[in-house]
Enzyme design. Structure first.
Site, PDB file in Angstrom:
ATOM      1  CG  HIS A 141      -3.355   3.078   2.349  1.00 12.76           C
ATOM      2  ND1 HIS A 141      -4.027   2.671   0.974  1.00 12.76           N
ATOM      3  CD2 HIS A 141      -3.400   2.105   3.193  1.00 12.76           C
ATOM      4  CE1 HIS A 141      -4.207   1.214   1.160  1.00 12.76           C
ATOM      5  NE2 HIS A 141      -3.879   1.068   2.329  1.00 12.76           N
ATOM      6  CG  ASN A 191      -6.565  -1.393   1.419  1.00 13.88           C
ATOM      7  OD1 ASN A 191      -5.879  -1.011   0.572  1.00 13.88           O
ATOM      8  ND2 ASN A 191      -6.336  -1.649   2.670  1.00 13.88           N
ATOM      9  CB  CYS A 233      -1.035   0.006   0.969  1.00 21.63           C
ATOM     10  SG  CYS A 233      -1.818  -1.473   1.295  1.00 21.63           S
TER      11      CYS A 233
END
Length: 320
Positions: free
Chosen positions: A249, A279, A112
């Site tokens: 994020h 996500n 990520c």
């Protein structure tokens, strides 16, 4: 050294939007259970779209936004942990399709945080003069790596891609980039690859899924993101009060709200689109930046921050 600016943005997503209610038809969960714990209401899931296809679509939008010719791009970096294949790289596939014949192209893996890590490589290359225009893409098809019987993980993730064009500039707009890693904590978030299976070793080639210790990841994220933000401000002329938007994020709304509380900032300064996308790992930050651009004004000081498997983390301080 050369200055660097962002000249183009783009994003792409699969056609199918899967709501929490849709998930509850085949997973023991509910819209209320997911929303109260994560803030996620839906996610885009591939019904056949590939990482390359999404990366190309996002790249084309960013290239058009920057008004550059693909032949002018001399560096392409794709951040991904879910490529269509290991070889050729996603970046080389993108290069071929968009006609960026003069670009060096390769993938990186930093989960990520991948977009921030890839951006640092691209920005550093432009600063020292080995590139003038760089295309950085975060692209993921995470849905193929998720255990869809595990409600603790399958509700979190989605598919998508985001792209940014970085260019050499007389006036520097990329103020600072900070990155870090801690491999000693790597086992709290893992995605196994093909095990050794050869003439000497016989191994069960069962499907590997993403595995996460949610409690440990939460503790890590809520401590490292404030660190990321403070570190990227160090040595600059800017402070927390200078920042017009924090684009983090998009992992979990509880994490985002905790970060805001720890930093003592108004959570209205946090851009959020995880309710729609979930996500999307390396694609998360560039998708969010593309979605946020209509709310940004020339001269705004922005911070991007990522955190993920590795464990890895990073942040970018820039002027819009």
């Amino acid at each position: 050294m050369n200055g660097v600016r962002i000249s183009g943005l783009g994003s792409a997503k699969p056609e199918n939007l899967v709501s929490n209610t849709d998930l509850s038809k085949f997973v023991d969960t509910s819209d209320e259970w997911i929303t109260t714990r994560t803030g996620i209401k839906s996610r885009y899931i591939s019904s056949g779209e590939t990482a390359v296809e999404l990366a190309v679509d996002a790249a084309k939008v960013a290239i058009s936004d920057a008004n550059v010719n693909p032949s002018e791009i001399d560096l392409i970096i794709v951040a991904t942990i879910s490529p269509d294949q290991m070889m050729p790289s996603t970046a080389c596939c993108v290069q071929s399709i968009i006609g960026a014949k003069n670009a060096t192209a390769f993938d990186i893996s930093a989960a990520c945080s991948g977009f921030v890590f890839a951006s640092k490589i691209a920005v550093d290359a432009i600063r020292i003069g080995s590139a003038k225009k760089a295309l950085v893409i975060g692209a993921e098809i995470l849905s193929k790596s998720i255990d869809w019987t595990d409600r603790n993980t399958c509700v979190l993730f989605g598919d998508g891609a985001g792209a940014v064009i970085y260019e050499k500039s007389d006036v520097n707009k990329i103020i600072n980039i900070y990155t870090g890693s801690d491999g000693t904590l790597g086992q709290v978030l893992t995605l196994d690859h093909t095990p050794i299976n050869n003439c000497l070793v016989t191994t069960d080639l069962s499907t590997s899924y993403l595995k996460m210790d949610g409690r440990e990841v939460y503790k890590f994220a809520t401590s490292v993101v404030p660190l990321c933000i403070n570190k990227v401000l160090e040595g600059t002329d800017y402070s927390l009060s200078s920042i017009k938007k924090f684009i983090l994020h998009q992992a979990n709304e509880r994490i985002l709200n905790s970060v805001a509380k720890k930093l003592g900032i108004d959570d209205k300064l946090l851009f959020k689109n995880l309710f729609e996308y979930g996500n999307t790992s390396a694609a998360s930050i560039p998708i969010a930046l593309d979605d946020a651009k209509s709310s940004l004004c020339k001269g705004d000081i922005i911070i991007l921050a990522g955190f993920g498997g590795g464990l890895t983390w990073g942040s970018i301080l820039f002027e819009w």
